[in-house]
Design a protein around this motif. Structure first.
Motif, PDB file in Angstrom:
ATOM      1  N   UNK A  42       0.723  -1.165   0.079  1.00 39.15           N
ATOM      2  CA  UNK A  42      -0.044   0.090  -0.063  1.00 39.15           C
ATOM      3  C   UNK A  42       0.971   1.071  -0.071  1.00 39.15           C
ATOM      4  N   UNK A  43       0.616   2.173  -0.943  1.00 39.12           N
ATOM      5  CA  UNK A  43       1.411   3.308  -1.028  1.00 39.12           C
ATOM      6  C   UNK A  43       2.514   3.068  -2.160  1.00 39.12           C
ATOM      7  N   UNK A  44       2.733   4.526  -2.692  1.00 42.45           N
ATOM      8  CA  UNK A  44       3.902   4.276  -3.678  1.00 42.45           C
ATOM      9  C   UNK A  44       5.116   3.955  -3.202  1.00 42.45           C
ATOM     10  N   UNK A  45       5.623   4.204  -1.981  1.00 44.47           N
ATOM     11  CA  UNK A  45       7.074   3.858  -1.607  1.00 44.47           C
ATOM     12  C   UNK A  45       7.008   2.242  -1.340  1.00 44.47           C
ATOM     13  N   UNK A  46       5.872   1.733  -0.723  1.00 42.25           N
ATOM     14  CA  UNK A  46       5.981   0.565  -0.452  1.00 42.25           C
ATOM     15  C   UNK A  46       5.914  -0.504  -1.681  1.00 42.25           C
TER      16      UNK A  46
END
Length: 123
Positions: A42-46
């Protein structure tokens, strides 16, 4: 749509080139990645943390799209993966990626392939 505007085509180019900066720019901030055999990210960095980890076992790799279906904001791509492990073993398998797009970026990606067959080839 020109190839330069095609986020899905740019996705495959970035993954094949291991261009993580270009790849980062293709996902929404709240992107979700569901890959067979892995936890949902979940989320761009993850999401972005997934790629170098998974591809580290390959000295060479190429995701070659073989068929593409576009439906409104969803694109389905059949892929022929070919690579060579860092130990020199060839690996090939088929996969399917389902992209949900929002505002010209990837909001959700589901990646499907036979994890048991791939694990056997990597062992």
């Amino acid at each position: 749509m020109s190839a330069g505007d095609d986020v899905v085509a740019r996705y495959f180019a970035a993954v094949n080139d291991e261009d993580w900066t270009a790849l980062r720019n293709l996902f929404t901030a709240d992107a979700v990645l569901s890959a067979t055999g892995a936890r949902t990210r979940h989320g761009r960095e993850d999401v972005l943390a997934y790629y170098p980890r998974v591809l580290a076992r390959y000295a060479e790799h190429l995701d070659r799209p073989t068929r593409r279906l576009d439906f409104a904001s969803t694109t389905v791509v059949e892929i022929a993966f070919a690579g060579r492990t860092v130990e020199g073993r060839p690996v090939a398998f088929d996969a399917i990626d389902v992209f949900d797009l929002r505002d010209g970026l990837i909001a959700r990606l589901a990646s499907w392939y036979d994890t048991a067959a791939v694990a056997a080839r990597l062992a």
